[in-house]
Scaffold this active site. Structure first.
Site, PDB file in Angstrom:
ATOM      1  N   HIS A  62       0.802  -1.224   0.000  1.00 51.12           N
ATOM      2  CA  HIS A  62       0.000   0.000   0.000  1.00 51.12           C
ATOM      3  C   HIS A  62       0.837   1.278   0.000  1.00 51.12           C
ATOM      4  O   HIS A  62       1.956   1.305   0.521  1.00 51.12           O
ATOM      5  CB  HIS A  62      -0.903   0.019   1.246  1.00 51.12           C
ATOM      6  CG  HIS A  62      -1.774  -1.188   1.340  1.00 51.12           C
ATOM      7  ND1 HIS A  62      -2.336  -1.618   2.526  1.00 51.12           N
ATOM      8  CD2 HIS A  62      -2.187  -2.083   0.414  1.00 51.12           C
ATOM      9  CE1 HIS A  62      -3.045  -2.705   2.323  1.00 51.12           C
ATOM     10  NE2 HIS A  62      -2.981  -3.012   1.040  1.00 51.12           N
ATOM     11  N   TYR A 132       1.774   1.586  14.082  1.00 54.69           N
ATOM     12  CA  TYR A 132       2.640   2.466  13.312  1.00 54.69           C
ATOM     13  C   TYR A 132       2.111   3.893  13.271  1.00 54.69           C
ATOM     14  O   TYR A 132       0.915   4.121  13.405  1.00 54.69           O
ATOM     15  CB  TYR A 132       2.882   1.934  11.899  1.00 54.69           C
ATOM     16  CG  TYR A 132       1.675   1.554  11.111  1.00 54.69           C
ATOM     17  CD1 TYR A 132       0.964   0.388  11.395  1.00 54.69           C
ATOM     18  CD2 TYR A 132       1.249   2.336  10.046  1.00 54.69           C
ATOM     19  CE1 TYR A 132      -0.138   0.014  10.648  1.00 54.69           C
ATOM     20  CE2 TYR A 132       0.150   1.968   9.293  1.00 54.69           C
ATOM     21  CZ  TYR A 132      -0.532   0.816   9.596  1.00 54.69           C
ATOM     22  OH  TYR A 132      -1.638   0.438   8.855  1.00 54.69           O
ATOM     23  N   ASP A 168      -6.727  -6.543  -1.482  1.00 58.29           N
ATOM     24  CA  ASP A 168      -5.316  -6.845  -1.755  1.00 58.29           C
ATOM     25  C   ASP A 168      -5.132  -7.942  -2.800  1.00 58.29           C
ATOM     26  O   ASP A 168      -4.010  -8.231  -3.203  1.00 58.29           O
ATOM     27  CB  ASP A 168      -4.580  -7.198  -0.460  1.00 58.29           C
ATOM     28  CG  ASP A 168      -4.312  -5.951   0.390  1.00 58.29           C
ATOM     29  OD1 ASP A 168      -3.919  -6.118   1.564  1.00 58.29           O
ATOM     30  OD2 ASP A 168      -4.500  -4.828  -0.127  1.00 58.29           O
TER      31      ASP A 168
HETATM   32  C1  T46 Z   1      -5.132   2.419   6.625  1.00 55.79           C
HETATM   33  C2  T46 Z   1      -6.432   2.870   7.226  1.00 55.79           C
HETATM   34  C3  T46 Z   1      -7.591   2.145   7.069  1.00 55.79           C
HETATM   35  N1  T46 Z   1      -8.757   2.588   7.634  1.00 55.79           N
HETATM   36  C4  T46 Z   1      -9.948   1.757   7.470  1.00 55.79           C
HETATM   37  C5  T46 Z   1     -10.316   1.447   6.031  1.00 55.79           C
HETATM   38  C6  T46 Z   1     -10.905   0.069   6.098  1.00 55.79           C
HETATM   39  O1  T46 Z   1     -12.303   0.149   6.331  1.00 55.79           O
HETATM   40  C7  T46 Z   1     -10.249  -0.577   7.317  1.00 55.79           C
HETATM   41  C8  T46 Z   1      -9.159  -1.560   6.951  1.00 55.79           C
HETATM   42  O2  T46 Z   1      -8.276  -0.885   6.065  1.00 55.79           O
HETATM   43  P1  T46 Z   1      -7.223  -1.700   5.223  1.00 55.79           P
HETATM   44  O3  T46 Z   1      -7.817  -3.006   4.787  1.00 55.79           O
HETATM   45  O4  T46 Z   1      -6.658  -0.772   4.172  1.00 55.79           O
HETATM   46  O5  T46 Z   1      -6.112  -1.998   6.343  1.00 55.79           O
HETATM   47  P2  T46 Z   1      -4.663  -2.616   6.030  1.00 55.79           P
HETATM   48  O6  T46 Z   1      -4.750  -3.659   4.966  1.00 55.79           O
HETATM   49  O7  T46 Z   1      -4.088  -2.984   7.340  1.00 55.79           O
HETATM   50  O8  T46 Z   1      -3.882  -1.381   5.419  1.00 55.79           O
HETATM   51  C9  T46 Z   1      -2.663  -0.918   5.963  1.00 55.79           C
HETATM   52  O9  T46 Z   1      -1.730  -1.901   5.676  1.00 55.79           O
HETATM   53  C10 T46 Z   1      -0.473  -1.580   5.153  1.00 55.79           C
HETATM   54  C11 T46 Z   1       0.538  -2.489   5.816  1.00 55.79           C
HETATM   55  C12 T46 Z   1      -0.057  -0.180   5.205  1.00 55.79           C
HETATM   56  O10 T46 Z   1       1.133   0.140   5.107  1.00 55.79           O
HETATM   57  C13 T46 Z   1      -1.057   0.885   5.289  1.00 55.79           C
HETATM   58  O11 T46 Z   1      -0.761   1.713   6.386  1.00 55.79           O
HETATM   59  C14 T46 Z   1      -2.449   0.459   5.371  1.00 55.79           C
HETATM   60  O12 T46 Z   1      -2.923   0.485   4.041  1.00 55.79           O
HETATM   61  O13 T46 Z   1      -9.686   0.502   8.082  1.00 55.79           O
HETATM   62  C15 T46 Z   1      -8.834   3.746   8.358  1.00 55.79           C
HETATM   63  O14 T46 Z   1      -9.907   4.141   8.849  1.00 55.79           O
HETATM   64  N2  T46 Z   1      -7.692   4.496   8.523  1.00 55.79           N
HETATM   65  C16 T46 Z   1      -6.487   4.104   7.984  1.00 55.79           C
HETATM   66  O15 T46 Z   1      -5.474   4.818   8.170  1.00 55.79           O
END
Ligand code: T46
Length: 188
Positions: A62, A132, A168
């Site tokens: 990401h 983080y 993803d």
């Molecule tokens: C990143 C983020 C997500 N969200 C919400 C959006 C979705 O409804 C839920 C899960 O999000 P996501 O599936 O994108 O979460 P990760 O897959 O852990 O994403 C993260 O994983 C990789 C390792 C990264 O480096 C990024 O910081 C970030 O993209 O949280 C938020 O409300 N705020 C945020 O800052």
């Protein structure tokens, strides 16, 4: 705080000073003055925390487009991860190169990921928690990704069956990503 260089000029591994005693340990996981003195002078404005229950959970790769590109300071506070960054700054001498790091609750190592890098990790233990800091707020319309299994990047993940979010499974390869991060480019 010990700084360990990586293959990328402005990405660092950091090892905080840990004070152990008969109770356990204490450490400053972040201290702005210490970081500023090391020339790492970004203003973190959001803390994130994720739990991944199953080993082999893979979150990535990401990044957020400019002007919402994020610097990230990552650590595992429970369990362990294989943390990977990819340089996606067009024109960078290390464009398209990646490097992986083992971050664990035990080694307490942190990774500083500069703007312009795609970031992701896979978990190596059950119930791994990652915390983080970022220096730009989350912006869904700037939130982008590249394929974790991009054949041109050929990231050497230590997992065979990755546990992925639906999102993803759908990212383009770096070569096909229309919104490659460019230093200073504004988002489309
Ligand atoms: C990143 C983020 C997500 N969200 C919400 C959006 C979705 O409804 C839920 C899960 O999000 P996501 O599936 O994108 O979460 P990760 O897959 O852990 O994403 C993260 O994983 C990789 C390792 C990264 O480096 C990024 O910081 C970030 O993209 O949280 C938020 O409300 N705020 C945020 O800052």
């Amino acid at each position: 705080m010990k700084i360990i260089k990586t293959k990328f000029e402005d990405a660092y591994l950091l090892e905080p000073k840990v004070f152990g005693d008969q109770r356990g340990f204490f450490m400053e996981s972040y201290n702005k003055e210490t970081f500023d003195s090391l020339g790492i002078d970004m203003d973190f404005i959001q803390d994130n925390h994720s739990l991944s229950q199953t080993p082999g959970t893979l979150r990535g790769m990401h990044y957020q487009l400019a002007p919402k590109a994020q610097t990230k300071l990552i650590r595992a506070t429970k369990g362990s991860i294989y943390d990977v960054i990819v340089d996606i700054r067009k024109g960078s001498p290390t464009y398209g190169q990646w490097q992986g790091f083992i971050l664990t609750a035990e080694n307490k190592r942190q990774l500083l990921v500069p703007k312009g890098f795609a970031h992701g990790f896979c978990t190596l233990a059950e119930n791994t928690e990652v915390q983080y800091k970022v220096d730009e707020l989350y912006s869904p319309k700037h939130d982008c990704g590249i394929a974790w299994d991009d054949p041109e990047l050929s990231i050497d993940w230590p997992v065979t069956e990755a546990v992925l979010s639906d999102k993803d499974t759908k990212h383009p390869t770096l070569a096909n990503a229309e919104n490659n991060f460019e230093i200073g480019v504004t988002s489309k």
